[in-house]
Motif scaffolding. Structure first.
Motif, PDB file in Angstrom:
ATOM      1  N   ARG A  24       4.998  26.036  78.843  1.00 28.00           N
ATOM      2  CA  ARG A  24       4.493  25.201  79.939  1.00 28.00           C
ATOM      3  C   ARG A  24       5.652  24.548  80.688  1.00 28.00           C
ATOM      4  NH1 ARG A  24       0.129  22.079  81.573  1.00 28.00           N
ATOM      5  NH2 ARG A  24       0.683  21.369  83.667  1.00 28.00           N
ATOM      6  N   PHE A  61       3.192  13.207  85.301  1.00 30.27           N
ATOM      7  CA  PHE A  61       2.047  13.160  86.211  1.00 30.27           C
ATOM      8  C   PHE A  61       1.097  14.311  85.908  1.00 30.27           C
ATOM      9  CE2 PHE A  61      -0.352  12.295  89.946  1.00 30.27           C
ATOM     10  CZ  PHE A  61      -0.728  13.526  90.455  1.00 30.27           C
ATOM     11  N   SER A  62       1.655  15.493  85.666  1.00 26.47           N
ATOM     12  CA  SER A  62       0.839  16.675  85.408  1.00 26.47           C
ATOM     13  C   SER A  62       0.053  16.570  84.103  1.00 26.47           C
ATOM     14  CB  SER A  62       1.724  17.917  85.354  1.00 26.47           C
ATOM     15  OG  SER A  62       2.227  18.218  86.630  1.00 26.47           O
ATOM     16  N   LEU A  65      -3.497  15.796  84.346  1.00 22.11           N
ATOM     17  CA  LEU A  65      -4.367  16.787  84.972  1.00 22.11           C
ATOM     18  C   LEU A  65      -4.871  17.822  83.976  1.00 22.11           C
ATOM     19  CD1 LEU A  65      -2.325  17.377  88.267  1.00 22.11           C
ATOM     20  CD2 LEU A  65      -4.102  15.685  87.788  1.00 22.11           C
ATOM     21  N   GLU A  66      -4.471  17.693  82.717  1.00 22.90           N
ATOM     22  CA  GLU A  66      -4.846  18.675  81.699  1.00 22.90           C
ATOM     23  C   GLU A  66      -6.230  18.385  81.138  1.00 22.90           C
ATOM     24  OE1 GLU A  66      -2.535  21.245  82.266  1.00 22.90           O
ATOM     25  OE2 GLU A  66      -2.943  21.527  80.156  1.00 22.90           O
ATOM     26  N   PHE A  71     -10.085  14.748  88.285  1.00 23.43           N
ATOM     27  CA  PHE A  71     -10.429  13.736  89.280  1.00 23.43           C
ATOM     28  C   PHE A  71     -11.839  13.196  89.068  1.00 23.43           C
ATOM     29  CE2 PHE A  71      -6.517  14.320  91.226  1.00 23.43           C
ATOM     30  CZ  PHE A  71      -6.272  15.666  91.486  1.00 23.43           C
TER      31      PHE A  71
END
Lengths: 152, 133
Positions: A24, A61-62, A65-66, A71
Protein backbone atom coordinates in the motif's frame (compact mmCIF):
# COMPACT_ATOMS: atom_id res chain seq x y z
CA UNK A 1 -27.17 26.28 11.61
CA UNK A 2 -27.19 25.66 15.38
CA UNK A 3 -29.06 22.39 14.81
CA UNK A 4 -26.55 21.34 12.15
CA UNK A 5 -23.67 22.01 14.48
CA UNK A 6 -25.20 20.12 17.38
CA UNK A 7 -25.97 17.13 15.18
CA UNK A 8 -22.46 17.15 13.74
CA UNK A 9 -20.74 17.38 17.10
CA UNK A 10 -22.92 14.57 18.44
CA UNK A 11 -21.96 12.14 15.67
CA UNK A 12 -20.11 9.11 16.98
CA UNK A 13 -17.36 7.85 14.73
CA UNK A 14 -16.54 4.15 15.08
CA UNK A 15 -12.82 3.52 15.62
CA UNK A 16 -11.02 2.52 12.44
CA UNK A 17 -8.22 -0.03 12.14
CA UNK A 18 -5.47 0.50 9.57
CA UNK A 19 -2.75 -2.06 8.90
CA UNK A 20 0.29 -0.42 7.36
CA UNK A 21 1.40 -2.63 4.46
CA UNK A 22 4.43 -2.24 2.21
CA UNK A 23 2.41 -2.73 -0.97
CA UNK A 24 0.00 0.00 0.00
CA UNK A 25 2.85 2.37 0.84
CA UNK A 26 4.51 1.68 -2.49
CA UNK A 27 1.28 2.25 -4.43
CA UNK A 28 0.83 5.59 -2.69
CA UNK A 29 4.38 6.83 -3.01
CA UNK A 30 4.51 5.74 -6.66
CA UNK A 31 1.28 7.59 -7.39
CA UNK A 32 2.69 10.82 -5.97
CA UNK A 33 5.91 10.50 -7.95
CA UNK A 34 8.19 9.94 -4.96
CA UNK A 35 11.74 9.27 -6.15
CA UNK A 36 13.36 8.55 -2.79
CA UNK A 37 13.88 4.75 -2.61
CA UNK A 38 13.57 4.91 1.19
CA UNK A 39 9.81 5.25 0.68
CA UNK A 40 9.61 2.63 -2.06
CA UNK A 41 11.75 -0.31 -1.01
CA UNK A 42 12.32 -2.00 2.35
CA UNK A 43 16.01 -2.66 1.70
CA UNK A 44 16.59 0.99 0.89
CA UNK A 45 14.61 1.98 3.98
CA UNK A 46 16.75 -0.27 6.20
CA UNK A 47 19.93 1.01 4.59
CA UNK A 48 18.76 4.49 5.60
CA UNK A 49 18.35 3.35 9.19
CA UNK A 50 14.63 2.60 9.28
CA UNK A 51 13.20 -0.71 10.59
CA UNK A 52 10.88 -0.91 7.58
CA UNK A 53 9.32 1.31 4.91
CA UNK A 54 8.24 4.59 6.58
CA UNK A 55 4.73 6.03 6.31
CA UNK A 56 5.00 9.23 4.26
CA UNK A 57 3.73 12.46 5.82
CA UNK A 58 0.35 12.72 4.09
CA UNK A 59 -0.79 9.09 4.17
CA UNK A 60 -2.48 9.63 7.53
CA UNK A 61 -5.26 11.42 5.68
CA UNK A 62 -5.82 8.37 3.47
CA UNK A 63 -6.08 6.05 6.46
CA UNK A 64 -9.44 7.59 7.31
CA UNK A 65 -10.74 6.66 3.87
CA UNK A 66 -10.23 2.93 4.43
CA UNK A 67 -13.87 2.10 4.99
CA UNK A 68 -16.88 1.30 2.84
CA UNK A 69 -18.30 4.81 3.04
CA UNK A 70 -15.62 7.24 4.23
CA UNK A 71 -17.94 10.23 3.86
CA UNK A 72 -20.79 8.60 5.83
CA UNK A 73 -20.85 11.52 8.24
CA UNK A 74 -21.51 13.97 5.41
CA UNK A 75 -24.40 11.79 4.24
CA UNK A 76 -25.69 11.72 7.82
CA UNK A 77 -25.71 15.52 7.84
CA UNK A 78 -27.55 15.71 4.53
CA UNK A 79 -24.58 17.08 2.60
CA UNK A 80 -24.46 16.83 -1.20
CA UNK A 81 -20.97 15.46 -1.88
CA UNK A 82 -20.85 17.17 -5.26
CA UNK A 83 -20.47 20.46 -3.44
CA UNK A 84 -17.71 19.66 -0.98
CA UNK A 85 -14.14 20.85 -1.20
CA UNK A 86 -11.12 20.08 0.91
CA UNK A 87 -10.43 23.41 2.57
CA UNK A 88 -7.55 22.80 4.87
CA UNK A 89 -5.40 19.96 6.21
CA UNK A 90 -3.05 19.72 9.18
CA UNK A 91 -0.80 16.99 10.48
CA UNK A 92 0.99 16.74 13.81
CA UNK A 93 3.45 13.89 14.27
CA UNK A 94 4.50 12.35 17.59
CA UNK A 95 6.34 9.28 16.26
CA UNK A 96 7.34 7.76 12.93
CA UNK A 97 5.24 4.88 11.67
CA UNK A 98 6.34 1.99 9.49
CA UNK A 99 5.01 -0.92 7.45
CA UNK A 100 3.96 -3.81 9.66
CA UNK A 101 2.21 -1.76 12.33
CA UNK A 102 -1.47 -1.75 13.17
CA UNK A 103 -3.00 1.65 13.86
CA UNK A 104 -6.29 2.78 15.33
CA UNK A 105 -7.96 5.99 14.20
CA UNK A 106 -10.56 7.86 16.23
CA UNK A 107 -12.28 10.83 14.65
CA UNK A 108 -14.78 13.41 15.75
CA UNK A 109 -16.25 16.60 14.34
CA UNK A 110 -15.06 19.35 16.63
CA UNK A 111 -16.56 22.41 14.95
CA UNK A 112 -19.04 23.53 12.33
CA UNK A 113 -19.42 27.13 11.20
CA UNK A 114 -20.62 29.13 8.23
CA UNK A 115 -19.35 32.12 6.31
CA UNK A 116 -20.65 34.43 3.62
CA UNK A 117 -24.21 34.29 4.84
CA UNK A 118 -24.32 30.51 4.65
CA UNK A 119 -22.84 30.21 1.16
CA UNK A 120 -19.95 28.30 2.68
CA UNK A 121 -20.20 25.83 5.56
CA UNK A 122 -17.07 24.47 7.25
CA UNK A 123 -16.77 21.15 9.08
CA UNK A 124 -13.69 20.53 11.18
CA UNK A 125 -12.88 16.84 11.64
CA UNK A 126 -10.11 15.83 14.04
CA UNK A 127 -8.51 12.36 14.07
CA UNK A 128 -6.15 10.78 16.59
CA UNK A 129 -3.95 7.98 15.26
CA UNK A 130 -2.68 5.52 17.85
CA UNK A 131 -0.51 2.45 17.91
CA UNK A 132 -1.82 0.67 20.98
CA UNK A 133 -1.89 3.36 23.64
CA UNK A 134 0.73 5.52 21.94
CA UNK A 135 -0.46 8.64 20.16
CA UNK A 136 1.33 8.60 16.80
CA UNK A 137 -0.23 11.46 14.87
CA UNK A 138 -3.11 13.91 14.81
CA UNK A 139 -4.87 15.20 11.76
CA UNK A 140 -7.30 18.05 11.25
CA UNK A 141 -9.41 18.15 8.10
CA UNK A 142 -11.56 21.13 7.20
CA UNK A 143 -14.27 20.30 4.67
CA UNK A 144 -15.94 23.20 2.91
CA UNK A 145 -19.52 22.71 1.74
CA UNK A 146 -20.68 25.09 -0.94
CA UNK A 147 -24.31 26.15 -0.96
CA UNK A 148 -24.86 27.75 -4.36
CA UNK A 149 -28.40 28.75 -3.42
CA UNK A 150 -27.43 30.80 -0.38
CA UNK A 151 -26.86 34.47 -0.88
CA UNK A 152 -23.22 35.40 -0.26
CA UNK B 1 17.00 11.84 -1.95
CA UNK B 2 15.83 12.61 1.57
CA UNK B 3 17.96 14.81 3.76
CA UNK B 4 19.86 13.36 6.66
CA UNK B 5 20.72 16.53 8.54
CA UNK B 6 18.77 19.43 9.92
CA UNK B 7 19.82 22.51 7.97
CA UNK B 8 20.43 25.91 9.49
CA UNK B 9 17.05 27.60 9.63
CA UNK B 10 16.59 31.35 9.88
CA UNK B 11 13.88 33.79 8.96
CA UNK B 12 13.61 33.80 5.20
CA UNK B 13 15.31 30.44 4.68
CA UNK B 14 14.30 29.21 1.25
CA UNK B 15 13.48 25.54 0.89
CA UNK B 16 14.79 23.63 -2.11
CA UNK B 17 12.29 23.75 -4.94
CA UNK B 18 10.54 20.58 -6.00
CA UNK B 19 9.68 19.82 -9.59
CA UNK B 20 6.54 17.75 -9.97
CA UNK B 21 5.25 16.04 -13.10
CA UNK B 22 2.28 17.15 -15.14
CA UNK B 23 -1.04 16.36 -13.51
CA UNK B 24 -3.02 14.33 -16.01
CA UNK B 25 -6.19 12.28 -15.71
CA UNK B 26 -3.96 9.24 -15.34
CA UNK B 27 -2.27 10.90 -12.38
CA UNK B 28 -5.64 11.49 -10.75
CA UNK B 29 -6.84 7.97 -11.45
CA UNK B 30 -3.74 6.45 -9.87
CA UNK B 31 -3.84 8.82 -6.92
CA UNK B 32 -7.54 8.14 -6.37
CA UNK B 33 -6.84 4.44 -6.08
CA UNK B 34 -3.70 4.79 -4.02
CA UNK B 35 -5.07 7.42 -1.64
CA UNK B 36 -8.52 5.93 -1.24
CA UNK B 37 -10.19 9.20 -2.30
CA UNK B 38 -12.60 8.13 -5.00
CA UNK B 39 -14.55 11.40 -5.05
CA UNK B 40 -16.03 11.47 -8.58
CA UNK B 41 -15.03 15.13 -8.94
CA UNK B 42 -11.47 13.91 -9.49
CA UNK B 43 -12.08 11.02 -11.87
CA UNK B 44 -15.49 11.32 -13.53
CA UNK B 45 -15.87 14.16 -16.01
CA UNK B 46 -19.65 13.68 -16.16
CA UNK B 47 -19.88 14.17 -12.41
CA UNK B 48 -17.76 17.31 -12.62
CA UNK B 49 -19.89 18.75 -15.40
CA UNK B 50 -23.07 18.01 -13.44
CA UNK B 51 -22.05 20.71 -10.97
CA UNK B 52 -20.98 23.21 -13.57
CA UNK B 53 -17.28 22.45 -13.81
CA UNK B 54 -15.49 22.12 -17.13
CA UNK B 55 -13.42 19.12 -16.15
CA UNK B 56 -12.28 16.98 -13.25
CA UNK B 57 -9.84 18.59 -10.85
CA UNK B 58 -6.96 17.31 -8.79
CA UNK B 59 -7.22 16.24 -5.18
CA UNK B 60 -5.95 18.85 -2.76
CA UNK B 61 -4.09 16.02 -1.05
CA UNK B 62 -2.15 15.32 -4.23
CA UNK B 63 -0.67 18.79 -4.05
CA UNK B 64 -0.08 18.34 -0.35
CA UNK B 65 1.74 15.10 -1.09
CA UNK B 66 4.04 17.01 -3.44
CA UNK B 67 4.65 19.55 -0.69
CA UNK B 68 5.38 16.65 1.65
CA UNK B 69 8.13 15.57 -0.72
CA UNK B 70 9.48 19.12 -0.69
CA UNK B 71 9.76 18.76 3.09
CA UNK B 72 11.28 15.27 3.18
CA UNK B 73 13.77 16.23 0.48
CA UNK B 74 14.80 19.10 2.78
CA UNK B 75 14.90 17.53 6.26
CA UNK B 76 14.56 14.02 7.75
CA UNK B 77 10.88 13.18 8.16
CA UNK B 78 11.44 12.73 11.89
CA UNK B 79 12.21 16.46 12.07
CA UNK B 80 8.77 17.43 10.83
CA UNK B 81 6.67 18.16 13.88
CA UNK B 82 3.54 19.64 12.30
CA UNK B 83 2.37 21.45 9.22
CA UNK B 84 -0.80 22.90 7.80
CA UNK B 85 -1.97 23.60 4.26
CA UNK B 86 -4.87 25.79 3.26
CA UNK B 87 -6.23 24.97 -0.18
CA UNK B 88 -6.81 28.32 -1.82
CA UNK B 89 -8.11 27.32 -5.25
CA UNK B 90 -9.41 24.30 -7.13
CA UNK B 91 -6.36 22.71 -8.71
CA UNK B 92 -6.83 22.15 -12.43
CA UNK B 93 -5.32 19.55 -14.70
CA UNK B 94 -2.04 21.02 -15.82
CA UNK B 95 -0.30 20.78 -19.12
CA UNK B 96 2.98 22.06 -17.76
CA UNK B 97 5.17 20.94 -14.90
CA UNK B 98 4.60 22.55 -11.54
CA UNK B 99 7.28 24.13 -9.46
CA UNK B 100 6.85 24.13 -5.71
CA UNK B 101 8.86 26.38 -3.47
CA UNK B 102 8.80 26.98 0.22
CA UNK B 103 10.07 29.62 2.57
CA UNK B 104 11.05 28.71 6.08
CA UNK B 105 10.48 30.91 9.05
CA UNK B 106 11.81 30.44 12.53
CA UNK B 107 8.97 29.70 14.95
CA UNK B 108 10.67 30.47 18.19
CA UNK B 109 14.30 31.42 18.34
CA UNK B 110 15.08 29.18 21.32
CA UNK B 111 13.22 26.18 19.94
CA UNK B 112 14.81 26.57 16.55
CA UNK B 113 18.28 26.68 18.04
CA UNK B 114 17.78 23.55 20.11
CA UNK B 115 15.49 21.49 17.97
CA UNK B 116 15.71 22.84 14.49
CA UNK B 117 12.00 23.69 14.47
CA UNK B 118 10.67 26.05 11.92
CA UNK B 119 7.28 27.13 10.73
CA UNK B 120 7.13 26.49 7.08
CA UNK B 121 5.24 28.66 4.68
CA UNK B 122 4.84 27.12 1.26
CA UNK B 123 3.76 28.79 -1.92
CA UNK B 124 2.78 26.29 -4.59
CA UNK B 125 2.27 28.23 -7.81
CA UNK B 126 -0.89 27.33 -9.74
CA UNK B 127 -2.60 28.87 -12.66
CA UNK B 128 -5.43 30.08 -10.50
CA UNK B 129 -4.22 30.44 -7.00
CA UNK B 130 -1.81 29.26 -4.44
CA UNK B 131 -1.79 27.17 -1.36
CA UNK B 132 0.44 27.81 1.54
CA UNK B 133 1.29 26.55 4.91
Amino acid sequence: MAGDRDRALALEFPPLTFDVERGRLRAFTSAIGEQDPTYLDVEAARAAGHPDVPVPPTLYFSMNLEQADPFWYLHALGTDLRFILHGEQSFTYHAQEYAGDRLMLQSRICDVFAKRGGALKFLVNDTEVRRGDELIAETRTVIVVRNPEARA
Amino acid sequence: MSATEIPQITVGTELPAVQVPKITRTTLALFAGASGDHDPMHIDIDAAKSVGLEDVFAHGMLSMAYLGQLLTDWVPQSAIRSWNVRFAAIPPLCESDLHGRGHGRRRRRRDARHQGLARRRHRHPRRRGRRRR
